[in-house]
Design an enzyme around this catalytic site. Structure first.
Site, mmCIF file in Angstrom:
data_model
loop_
_atom_site.group_PDB
_atom_site.id
_atom_site.type_symbol
_atom_site.label_atom_id
_atom_site.label_comp_id
_atom_site.label_asym_id
_atom_site.label_seq_id
_atom_site.Cartn_x
_atom_site.Cartn_y
_atom_site.Cartn_z
ATOM 1 C CB SER A 50 10.494 7.205 9.055
ATOM 2 O OG SER A 50 10.885 8.566 9.206
ATOM 3 C CG MET A 90 9.779 16.912 5.969
ATOM 4 S SD MET A 90 9.493 16.924 7.752
ATOM 5 C CE MET A 90 8.854 15.266 7.950
ATOM 6 C CG MET A 115 0.553 11.465 4.575
ATOM 7 S SD MET A 115 2.171 10.776 4.934
ATOM 8 C CE MET A 115 2.479 11.435 6.574
ATOM 9 N N GLY A 135 4.908 16.151 8.526
ATOM 10 C CA GLY A 135 5.830 17.182 8.999
ATOM 11 C C GLY A 135 6.621 16.774 10.218
ATOM 12 C CG PHE A 136 6.262 17.689 13.183
ATOM 13 C CD1 PHE A 136 5.192 18.360 12.596
ATOM 14 C CD2 PHE A 136 7.401 18.408 13.509
ATOM 15 C CE1 PHE A 136 5.243 19.724 12.356
ATOM 16 C CE2 PHE A 136 7.464 19.789 13.289
ATOM 17 C CZ PHE A 136 6.379 20.445 12.701
ATOM 18 N N GLY A 148 6.653 10.825 15.503
ATOM 19 C CA GLY A 148 6.184 10.698 16.885
ATOM 20 C C GLY A 148 4.781 11.199 17.150
ATOM 21 N N GLY A 186 2.864 7.022 9.407
ATOM 22 C CA GLY A 186 2.646 7.956 10.520
ATOM 23 C C GLY A 186 1.928 7.310 11.683
ATOM 24 N N GLY A 187 2.598 7.287 12.836
ATOM 25 C CA GLY A 187 1.953 6.784 14.053
ATOM 26 C C GLY A 187 1.714 5.294 14.065
ATOM 27 N N GLY A 243 8.692 5.063 12.545
ATOM 28 C CA GLY A 243 9.848 5.853 12.975
ATOM 29 C C GLY A 243 9.994 5.774 14.481
#
Ligand code: DX5
Ligand code: ZN
Length: 218
Positions: free
Chosen positions: A10, A39, A139, A144-145, A147, A178-179, A199
């Site tokens: 990402s 987003m 997810m 939304g973010f 990190g 994510g993560g 990411g």
């Protein structure tokens, strides 16, 4: 023989003032896709980028695009996305009133269709839609973010999704988003994941290209 993970970096946490170099680096890496997080500031409390950026990335990318739409009413933009020829377009279960029609819309525009589940959304929601999916995205952070920290219950969710795909005969890939990092990616693969999005684990490292190779060697 361990299944090799597919890697979908990402770019959300990359340096946007050097996006061209980032795409060139990913093109020469062993990644399988490039993950674009779109987003709208409504479905998620953040705004990332839109079509001018997507079109420029699509021109430069030599890897298939994996576009993750974190927007309300994504059907509005499926025909426009077609111009960028993404391999996958994934939409949120929670954002689609007529999800089956949305998936048909994506496929009718020549792209592979995926459904994304937020951390709280149960796998059972996929019971009557899995067979119409080319990808299921779980997810493992609240969207939304970049990190953020990995949500540990995702392991169980992956196994449940794998079971549901077997039962429904769906050929969808399972992607975790994510993560994800080098310490949890192997266990996610062993739980049944096919693709991982990463990411921060990549762009916070000294050698993003080398980090992709480490993910591929797990
Ligand atoms: C979050 C995005 C993810 C995120 C992944 O809403 O969907 O793709 O950018 O980034 P990391 O790996 O940093 O969690
Ligand atoms: Zn994403």
């Amino acid at each position: 023989m361990k299944k090799q993970l597919r890697i979908s970096p990402s770019i959300l946490t990359s340096d946007f003032t050097r996006l061209g170099e980032t795409i060139d680096m990913l093109n020469s890496s062993q990644c399988d896709y490039i993950h674009l997080d779109v987003m709208d500031g409504v479905f998620v409390p953040n705004i990332s980028f839109g079509f001018p950026v997507i079109r420029n990335i699509a021109k430069r990318a030599a890897k298939p695009l994996d576009i993750h739409l974190m927007i309300v009413d994504p059907d509005r933009y499926i025909p426009t996305l077609r111009d960028s020829s993404p391999e996958y377009v994934t939409v949120h279960y929670e954002a689609c009133t007529h999800l089956h029609r949305s998936l048909q819309n994506i496929r009718a525009n020549g792209m592979k269709a995926g459904v994304v589940l937020n951390p709280h959304t149960p796998v059972s929601s996929l019971e009557y839609i899995a067979e119409y999916c080319d990808m299921i995205v779980l997810m493992s952070v609240n969207p939304g973010f970049g990190g953020q920290s990995f949500i540990e219950s995702t392991y169980r969710k992956v196994a449940e999704t794998r079971e549901l795909l077997l039962r429904t005969g769906s050929k969808a890939l399972i992607e975790i988003d994510g993560g994800v990092n080098l310490t949890n990616a192997g266990a996610l693969r062993d739980a049944g994941a096919d693709v991982i999005v990463t990411g921060n684990a990549l762009f916070a490292s000294d050698d993003p290209k080398g980090t992709v190779e480490l993910f591929k060697s797990l």
